[in-house]
Design an enzyme around this catalytic site. Sequence first.
Site, short mmCIF file in Angstrom:
data_model
loop_
_atom_site.label_atom_id
_atom_site.label_comp_id
_atom_site.label_asym_id
_atom_site.label_seq_id
_atom_site.Cartn_x
_atom_site.Cartn_y
_atom_site.Cartn_z
N GLU A 1 4.70 0.26 -21.67
CA GLU A 1 4.93 1.06 -21.60
C GLU A 1 4.27 2.33 -22.48
OE1 GLU A 1 9.93 2.94 -20.78
OE2 GLU A 1 9.04 1.18 -21.95
N SER B 1 18.29 -1.24 -26.44
CA SER B 1 18.76 0.40 -26.68
C SER B 1 19.85 0.05 -27.85
CB SER B 1 18.85 0.46 -25.45
OG SER B 1 19.82 1.44 -25.91
N THR C 1 1.19 -1.19 -0.29
CA THR C 1 -0.12 0.11 0.24
C THR C 1 1.53 1.00 0.05
OG1 THR C 1 0.52 0.63 2.43
CG2 THR C 1 -1.73 -1.12 1.62
N HIS C 2 0.36 2.32 -0.51
CA HIS C 2 1.52 3.92 -1.06
C HIS C 2 2.91 3.01 -2.11
CE1 HIS C 2 -1.53 5.71 2.15
NE2 HIS C 2 -1.26 4.35 2.74
N LYS D 1 20.34 -3.13 -21.65
CA LYS D 1 18.68 -2.69 -22.04
C LYS D 1 18.18 -3.92 -22.38
CE LYS D 1 17.96 1.28 -20.81
NZ LYS D 1 17.30 2.21 -20.42
#
Length: 459
Positions: A287, A274, A152-153, A280
């Site tokens: 996304e 990348s 949570t948070h 990467k």
Amino acid sequence: MWGGRFAEGPAAVMREINASIPFDKRLWRQDVAASLAHVAMLGQQGIVTTEDAAAISAGLAAVAADYEANGVAEDMALEDIHMQTEARLAEKIGPVAGRLHTARSRNDQVATDFRLWVRDAIDQVDTALGGFQDALIARAEDHADSVMPGFTHLQSAQPVTLGHHLMAYHEMIARDRDRFASARARGNQCPLGSAALAGTGFPIDRAMTAAALGFDAPTRNSLDAVSDRDFALDYLMAATQCALHLSRLAEEFILWASQPFGFVSLSDQWSTGSSIMPQKRNPDAAELVRGHSGRIAGCMTALVMTMKGLPLAYSKDMQDDKPPVFEAHDLLALSIAAMTGMVASATFRTERMRAAAEAGFSTATDLADWLVREAGLPFREAHHVTGRVVKLAEERGTALDQVPIDALRAIDSRIDDSVYKVLSVDASVASRTSLGGTAPLQVRAAIAEARRRREGEGA
Ligand code: ARG
């Protein structure tokens, strides 16, 4: 098509702004189907002769075959798919083609075509979402016992299982499918026969065309039928909600795939490299799903704004109804397919998840609950005692179940050895047996129930 009272043709820009053919050509199947249903009815009712109806039907079939083979030409002079189809029909069968438009207007035509299109879109989305649910169920079953930190948070809260986490998305998708189904049911009424706005004086049979096109019934009010696009908005709103759900899972995959989390490795198929940083593996698809949700919400907003304040009945503004629906649909279909692929092929790094769950004092609530249950403390006091234990563990740099009994008893003498049973993350998740809870037992029950529901759908 409407040149009778005009001496001059339209300006080039007028033509361009007026034309919807560049996008509404996507409606060609629906346009042909609705015309076939209409002409069969005209024939049956004696509004056109049986021979003319047969000629028009055969001609429409030939036009459809052309469209299928060569696509729909973007002829701006012919404005839209309705005029395009009629012009192609005239090329095939001559002036009798002109009888097809009896007792009909482009206003009820477009409303009918578009409802048919949205209905098909909903069916496609529903099938795809069912497949996504299957992927979630399968992976949840793989990981019904895999412990991870629940947040949570975005702070470690209590341990949960990965299976439980994945099944949370299964539930969201179940509600999304329900929203699409209710949009489908509400929109499944046939506008055909509403004509321009007021209905028609020809003795048409609206029940016949509605049934031929698979609608539940004809619409009940001709003004409403040609002028509302709530069926398209229902679709866009359901699509927006669904995209929001996909976007949240996408976001979690992005976080989990990052090095500090390291909870998941995306398969090669769902990662990109990348051009400059060789190490990467980027979660681009996730996304883009996150990004697409914004565009889908934008499509929904676009149609909301178009419809706001339009007087009855049809206004040309409404021609702008289609691009946002088409765009949202394409983006949603891609997003569902991408998330399905990612979930199905991801490798979950369960040892990292477990270590993170153990590191975050995530069984503190279990300690507090134990103090209430076994030592009779009021929950508030137990909370306070547990807080002191957490502080001590933090100072010593250990997990809660690594704090020695003497140190625990120094904080509160009512604690004894049996407390260790509840301090492990496995014990914690196993204890959450309430309905809908994270205990592997309950997660397996949820999976079995979800499977039964899918089987009930014939999946
Ligand atoms: N292309 C138009 C649309 O998509 C069809 C309806 C045209 N009706 C009219 N009265 N001009 O909305």
